[in-house]
Design a protein around this motif. Structure first.
Motif, PDB file in Angstrom:
ATOM      1  N   VAL A 137      70.066 -48.360  -7.798  1.00 35.48           N
ATOM      2  CA  VAL A 137      68.853 -47.842  -7.165  1.00 35.48           C
ATOM      3  C   VAL A 137      69.227 -46.871  -6.048  1.00 35.48           C
ATOM      4  N   ALA A 138      70.252 -47.234  -5.266  1.00 35.09           N
ATOM      5  CA  ALA A 138      70.687 -46.362  -4.175  1.00 35.09           C
ATOM      6  C   ALA A 138      71.172 -45.020  -4.711  1.00 35.09           C
ATOM      7  N   GLY A 139      71.876 -45.023  -5.830  1.00 33.74           N
ATOM      8  CA  GLY A 139      72.339 -43.776  -6.436  1.00 33.74           C
ATOM      9  C   GLY A 139      71.179 -42.909  -6.899  1.00 33.74           C
ATOM     10  N   CYS A 140      70.163 -43.533  -7.478  1.00 37.61           N
ATOM     11  CA  CYS A 140      68.975 -42.790  -7.919  1.00 37.61           C
ATOM     12  C   CYS A 140      68.229 -42.206  -6.723  1.00 37.61           C
ATOM     13  N   ARG A 141      68.137 -42.960  -5.633  1.00 38.80           N
ATOM     14  CA  ARG A 141      67.463 -42.464  -4.430  1.00 38.80           C
ATOM     15  C   ARG A 141      68.205 -41.274  -3.839  1.00 38.80           C
ATOM     16  N   ARG A 142      69.529 -41.376  -3.750  1.00 40.46           N
ATOM     17  CA  ARG A 142      70.313 -40.265  -3.201  1.00 40.46           C
ATOM     18  C   ARG A 142      70.204 -39.028  -4.084  1.00 40.46           C
ATOM     19  N   LEU A 143      70.155 -39.227  -5.397  1.00 38.88           N
ATOM     20  CA  LEU A 143      70.008 -38.088  -6.307  1.00 38.88           C
ATOM     21  C   LEU A 143      68.686 -37.376  -6.057  1.00 38.88           C
ATOM     22  N   LEU A 144      67.612 -38.133  -5.926  1.00 40.61           N
ATOM     23  CA  LEU A 144      66.305 -37.519  -5.683  1.00 40.61           C
ATOM     24  C   LEU A 144      66.268 -36.830  -4.325  1.00 40.61           C
ATOM     25  N   ILE A 145      66.925 -37.413  -3.325  1.00 44.39           N
ATOM     26  CA  ILE A 145      66.984 -36.785  -2.005  1.00 44.39           C
ATOM     27  C   ILE A 145      67.729 -35.459  -2.094  1.00 44.39           C
ATOM     28  N   GLU A 146      68.841 -35.413  -2.828  1.00 47.12           N
ATOM     29  CA  GLU A 146      69.596 -34.164  -2.971  1.00 47.12           C
ATOM     30  C   GLU A 146      68.787 -33.100  -3.711  1.00 47.12           C
ATOM     31  N   LEU A 147      67.981 -33.530  -4.678  1.00 44.00           N
ATOM     32  CA  LEU A 147      67.234 -32.569  -5.490  1.00 44.00           C
ATOM     33  C   LEU A 147      65.922 -32.127  -4.839  1.00 44.00           C
ATOM     34  N   LEU A 148      65.173 -33.071  -4.248  1.00 43.49           N
ATOM     35  CA  LEU A 148      63.842 -32.741  -3.723  1.00 43.49           C
ATOM     36  C   LEU A 148      63.759 -32.738  -2.206  1.00 43.49           C
TER      37      LEU A 148
ATOM     38  N   MET B  14      60.798 -39.563   0.063  1.00 46.37           N
ATOM     39  CA  MET B  14      61.212 -40.916  -0.262  1.00 46.37           C
ATOM     40  C   MET B  14      60.303 -41.982   0.347  1.00 46.37           C
ATOM     41  N   LYS B  15      59.502 -41.638   1.341  1.00 54.25           N
ATOM     42  CA  LYS B  15      58.610 -42.615   1.952  1.00 54.25           C
ATOM     43  C   LYS B  15      57.520 -43.042   0.985  1.00 54.25           C
ATOM     44  N   GLN B  16      57.047 -42.122   0.158  1.00 54.24           N
ATOM     45  CA  GLN B  16      55.935 -42.420  -0.734  1.00 54.24           C
ATOM     46  C   GLN B  16      56.384 -42.847  -2.127  1.00 54.24           C
ATOM     47  N   ILE B  17      57.686 -42.790  -2.409  1.00 53.28           N
ATOM     48  CA  ILE B  17      58.170 -43.029  -3.763  1.00 53.28           C
ATOM     49  C   ILE B  17      59.048 -44.273  -3.786  1.00 53.28           C
ATOM     50  N   ASP B  18      58.722 -45.207  -4.686  1.00 55.00           N
ATOM     51  CA  ASP B  18      59.520 -46.406  -4.898  1.00 55.00           C
ATOM     52  C   ASP B  18      60.503 -46.102  -6.029  1.00 55.00           C
ATOM     53  N   THR B  19      61.765 -46.464  -5.857  1.00 52.22           N
ATOM     54  CA  THR B  19      62.798 -46.140  -6.836  1.00 52.22           C
ATOM     55  C   THR B  19      63.264 -47.409  -7.538  1.00 52.22           C
TER      56      THR B  19
ATOM     57  N   GLU C 233      52.508 -43.956  -5.235  1.00 52.13           N
ATOM     58  CA  GLU C 233      51.532 -44.919  -4.725  1.00 52.13           C
ATOM     59  C   GLU C 233      50.358 -45.119  -5.671  1.00 52.13           C
ATOM     60  N   SER C 234      50.036 -44.104  -6.469  1.00 52.64           N
ATOM     61  CA  SER C 234      48.877 -44.191  -7.354  1.00 52.64           C
ATOM     62  C   SER C 234      49.196 -44.844  -8.693  1.00 52.64           C
ATOM     63  N   GLY C 235      50.443 -45.282  -8.904  1.00 54.65           N
ATOM     64  CA  GLY C 235      50.820 -45.931 -10.152  1.00 54.65           C
ATOM     65  C   GLY C 235      51.460 -44.999 -11.163  1.00 54.65           C
ATOM     66  N   GLU C 236      51.452 -43.703 -10.892  1.00 52.48           N
ATOM     67  CA  GLU C 236      52.114 -42.757 -11.785  1.00 52.48           C
ATOM     68  C   GLU C 236      53.618 -42.833 -11.536  1.00 52.48           C
ATOM     69  N   SER C 237      54.413 -42.437 -12.536  1.00 52.69           N
ATOM     70  CA  SER C 237      55.855 -42.515 -12.347  1.00 52.69           C
ATOM     71  C   SER C 237      56.571 -41.394 -13.089  1.00 52.69           C
ATOM     72  N   ILE C 238      57.781 -41.131 -12.624  1.00 51.72           N
ATOM     73  CA  ILE C 238      58.686 -40.181 -13.268  1.00 51.72           C
ATOM     74  C   ILE C 238      59.900 -40.977 -13.710  1.00 51.72           C
ATOM     75  N   SER C 239      60.265 -40.843 -14.974  1.00 50.66           N
ATOM     76  CA  SER C 239      61.481 -41.466 -15.486  1.00 50.66           C
ATOM     77  C   SER C 239      62.504 -40.373 -15.741  1.00 50.66           C
ATOM     78  N   TYR C 240      63.696 -40.556 -15.173  1.00 54.64           N
ATOM     79  CA  TYR C 240      64.779 -39.593 -15.338  1.00 54.64           C
ATOM     80  C   TYR C 240      65.906 -40.298 -16.085  1.00 54.64           C
ATOM     81  N   GLN C 241      66.158 -39.846 -17.304  1.00 55.23           N
ATOM     82  CA  GLN C 241      67.186 -40.455 -18.135  1.00 55.23           C
ATOM     83  C   GLN C 241      68.530 -39.820 -17.802  1.00 55.23           C
ATOM     84  N   THR C 242      69.395 -40.603 -17.170  1.00 53.22           N
ATOM     85  CA  THR C 242      70.681 -40.072 -16.729  1.00 53.22           C
ATOM     86  C   THR C 242      71.627 -39.810 -17.886  1.00 53.22           C
ATOM     87  N   THR C 243      71.364 -40.387 -19.050  1.00 53.51           N
ATOM     88  CA  THR C 243      72.240 -40.168 -20.203  1.00 53.51           C
ATOM     89  C   THR C 243      71.912 -38.879 -20.952  1.00 53.51           C
TER      90      THR C 243
END
Length: 163
Positions: free
Chosen positions: A107-118, A123-128, A142-152
């Protein structure tokens, strides 16, 4: 009898105005309730906007990766019109196919990736979340929508909440 008829007429006139005022207040209440409800929705950052930003950033990252002869670690160069953020750089690991991957599968790796990209402001409004079986980073708004990023594979999927 004439004064009684006149009094009844005036009373009906007052009742008519009172009913019209009540109907007007009900309509105004309904309109204001819908208006302020839509303002609340507009005020919340939509993860759908972040989905579009992420797609654009991934395209730019892939272009930079190709221009720099496909390095394993890509130094991202971002340029802005504002004076205080004239240029900033970050770095991400790149897969052999040319998409950014987290530096660690967590989870920490995914959070850092999103921080580097966006950037760090989102990160305050997004649960990883991270699924180690599928290698999918999932970012929930927060509204229930999500983004899935397939690392493979580098695929990005936007999911809405079922209503």
């Amino acid at each position: 009898m004439l004064s009684q008829h006149k009094a009844d007429s005036e009373l009906l006139n007052v009742y008519g105005k009172l009913i019209a005022l009540i109907i007007l207040l009900i309509v105004l209440f309904y309109l204001s309730f819908n208006y302020f409800g839509s303002i609340k929705q507009l005020g919340q950052p939509s993860i759908q906007v972040e989905h579009t930003r992420l797609l654009n950033v991934l395209g730019v990252a892939r272009s930079q990766w190709l221009m720099r002869s496909k390095p394993d670690i890509l130094l991202l160069d971002w340029y802005s019109d504002s004076q205080e953020h004239a240029s900033s750089t970050g770095q991400v690991r790149m897969a052999a196919g040319g998409w950014p991957i987290p530096d660690e599968t967590s989870v920490a790796g995914c959070r850092r990736l999103l921080i580097e990209l966006l950037g760090p402001g989102y990160m305050k409004q997004i649960d990883t979340r991270f699924n180690p079986d599928t290698g999918v980073c999932r970012y929930l708004g927060e509204s229930g929508e999500s983004i899935s990023y397939q690392t493979t594979s580098g695929r990005v999927i936007f999911l809405t909440q079922a209503r």
